[in-house]
Design a protein around this motif. Structure first.
Motif, PDB file in Angstrom:
ATOM      1  N   THR A  56      -3.291  -3.068  -9.783  1.00  0.00           N
ATOM      2  CA  THR A  56      -3.309  -2.221  -8.600  1.00  0.00           C
ATOM      3  C   THR A  56      -4.743  -1.918  -8.180  1.00  0.00           C
ATOM      4  OG1 THR A  56      -1.176  -1.226  -9.118  1.00  0.00           O
ATOM      5  CG2 THR A  56      -2.608   0.028  -7.658  1.00  0.00           C
ATOM      6  N   GLU A  74       0.821  -1.207   0.000  1.00  0.00           N
ATOM      7  CA  GLU A  74       0.000   0.000   0.000  1.00  0.00           C
ATOM      8  C   GLU A  74       0.856   1.258   0.000  1.00  0.00           C
ATOM      9  OE1 GLU A  74      -2.143  -2.932   2.926  1.00  0.00           O
ATOM     10  OE2 GLU A  74      -0.100  -2.286   2.459  1.00  0.00           O
ATOM     11  N   TYR A  89      -4.673   1.831   6.961  1.00  0.00           N
ATOM     12  CA  TYR A  89      -5.504   1.194   5.942  1.00  0.00           C
ATOM     13  C   TYR A  89      -4.743   0.042   5.308  1.00  0.00           C
ATOM     14  CZ  TYR A  89      -9.023   4.839   6.256  1.00  0.00           C
ATOM     15  OH  TYR A  89     -10.020   5.678   6.699  1.00  0.00           O
ATOM     16  N   TYR A  90      -5.344  -1.144   5.394  1.00  0.00           N
ATOM     17  CA  TYR A  90      -4.768  -2.342   4.785  1.00  0.00           C
ATOM     18  C   TYR A  90      -5.572  -2.716   3.535  1.00  0.00           C
ATOM     19  CZ  TYR A  90      -2.609  -3.445   9.382  1.00  0.00           C
ATOM     20  OH  TYR A  90      -1.890  -3.435  10.551  1.00  0.00           O
ATOM     21  N   CYS A  91      -4.882  -3.185   2.508  1.00  0.00           N
ATOM     22  CA  CYS A  91      -5.591  -3.898   1.461  1.00  0.00           C
ATOM     23  C   CYS A  91      -5.402  -5.388   1.733  1.00  0.00           C
ATOM     24  CB  CYS A  91      -5.126  -3.522   0.060  1.00  0.00           C
ATOM     25  SG  CYS A  91      -3.436  -3.983  -0.348  1.00  0.00           S
ATOM     26  N   TYR A 101      -7.244   0.556  -5.737  1.00  0.00           N
ATOM     27  CA  TYR A 101      -7.254   1.921  -5.230  1.00  0.00           C
ATOM     28  C   TYR A 101      -8.407   2.146  -4.252  1.00  0.00           C
ATOM     29  CZ  TYR A 101      -4.290   2.745  -9.307  1.00  0.00           C
ATOM     30  OH  TYR A 101      -3.277   2.689 -10.248  1.00  0.00           O
ATOM     31  N   TRP A 112     -10.509  -3.332   1.316  1.00  0.00           N
ATOM     32  CA  TRP A 112      -9.771  -2.424   2.186  1.00  0.00           C
ATOM     33  C   TRP A 112     -10.323  -2.624   3.602  1.00  0.00           C
ATOM     34  CZ3 TRP A 112      -5.549   0.299   0.808  1.00  0.00           C
ATOM     35  CH2 TRP A 112      -5.331   0.520  -0.554  1.00  0.00           C
ATOM     36  N   LEU A 144      -5.540   6.104  -1.978  1.00  0.00           N
ATOM     37  CA  LEU A 144      -4.638   5.041  -1.585  1.00  0.00           C
ATOM     38  C   LEU A 144      -4.463   4.064  -2.743  1.00  0.00           C
ATOM     39  CD1 LEU A 144      -6.000   4.201   1.985  1.00  0.00           C
ATOM     40  CD2 LEU A 144      -4.427   6.029   1.266  1.00  0.00           C
ATOM     41  N   SER A 145      -3.258   3.510  -2.830  1.00  0.00           N
ATOM     42  CA  SER A 145      -2.952   2.498  -3.846  1.00  0.00           C
ATOM     43  C   SER A 145      -2.486   1.224  -3.164  1.00  0.00           C
ATOM     44  CB  SER A 145      -1.860   2.989  -4.790  1.00  0.00           C
ATOM     45  OG  SER A 145      -2.248   4.172  -5.452  1.00  0.00           O
ATOM     46  N   CYS A 146      -2.726   0.118  -3.816  1.00  0.00           N
ATOM     47  CA  CYS A 146      -2.270  -1.190  -3.337  1.00  0.00           C
ATOM     48  C   CYS A 146      -1.760  -1.961  -4.550  1.00  0.00           C
ATOM     49  CB  CYS A 146      -3.409  -1.939  -2.658  1.00  0.00           C
ATOM     50  SG  CYS A 146      -3.044  -3.652  -2.229  1.00  0.00           S
ATOM     51  N   THR A 157      -1.060   1.507   5.171  1.00  0.00           N
ATOM     52  CA  THR A 157      -0.635   2.888   4.969  1.00  0.00           C
ATOM     53  C   THR A 157      -1.470   3.772   5.885  1.00  0.00           C
ATOM     54  OG1 THR A 157      -0.211   4.611   3.304  1.00  0.00           O
ATOM     55  CG2 THR A 157      -2.217   3.311   3.002  1.00  0.00           C
TER      56      THR A 157
END
Lengths: 126, 107
Positions: free
Chosen positions: A77, A6, A93-95, A79, A36, A20-22, A120
């Motif tokens: 990815t 993330e 924040y976790y993915c 988001y 998420w 946010l990106s993962c 993140t």
């Protein structure tokens, strides 16, 4: 090996936005079920949003209308676009990947979060 | 929404002891129940899925049971590395929901 990384967290003022990106590796985001999950400081886990392989999306009531989950298949990815942020959105924040069969129809008990990123941190404060 | 209630919220136990954590759902959900372990500063780790199936690589001292609304996680011989917070999670229906967590501390 499945890996989730993330990024995009930071400090934002109330009413602000963040994306946010993962970034995923070892599997294809568009073929799996992605969520998420967030964790406020010192608190428990709270599911936020998910996107199924077919594209259907779901949200917790606490973020509905403010957050949008999406994915970029070409970048593999996931988001999370977060708008109108509130202090209570402050969290790590976790993915996570939900693994199992038929998770989108919720007809199998085998669905579970088998892979998580490192998280993140999002801080909403003036 | 399905509410998940864990008890106790914390407990103290000795190395070698037996620990039992309970998770109760607000409605019947067959065996759609997962358990996770989280250590400070780390992401959650899956222990058990479908109420009683041990995730690959997880020690056999962890076991899960239950169906319907009442579920249990048992650690049969607590090891130093097991001191952590444990969460249950239902996968029966969206919104997916977690229990409030049980912190297992050293006695």
């Amino acid at each position: 090996e499945v890996q989730l990384v993330e990024s995009g967290g930071g400090l934002v003022q109330p009413g602000g936005s963040l994306r946010l990106s993962c970034a995923a590796s070892g599997f294809t985001v568009s073929s799996d079920y992605m969520s998420w999950v967030r964790q406020a400081p010192g608190k428990g886990l709270e599911w936020v949003s998910l996107i199924y392989s077919g594209g259907s999306t779901y949200y917790a009531d606490s973020v509905k209308g403010r957050f949008t989950i999406s994915r970029d298949n070409s970048k593999n990815t996931l988001y999370l676009q977060m708008n109108n942020l509130r202090p209570e959105d402050t969290a790590l924040y976790y993915c996570a990947r939900e693994y199992g069969s038929s998770c989108d129809s919720r007809t199998s008990p085998l669905c579970h979060f088998d892979s998580w990123g490192q998280g993140t941190l999002v801080t909403v404060s003036s | 929404d399905i509410q998940m209630t864990q008890s106790p919220s914390s407990l103290s136990a000795s190395v070698g002891g037996v620990v039992t954590i309970t998770c109760r759902a607000s409605e019947s959900m067959r065996n759609y129940l997962n358990w996770y372990q989280q250590k400070p500063g780390k992401a959650p780790k899956l222990l058990i899925y479908a109420a009683s199936t041990l995730q690959s690589g997880v020690p056999s001292r962890f076991s899960g049971s239950g169906s319907g609304t009442d579920f249990t996680l048992t650690i049969s011989s607590l090891q130093p590395e097991d001191f952590a917070t444990y969460y249950c999670q239902q996968s029966y229906r969206t919104p997916l929901t977690f229990g409030g967590g049980t912190k297992v501390e050293i006695k």
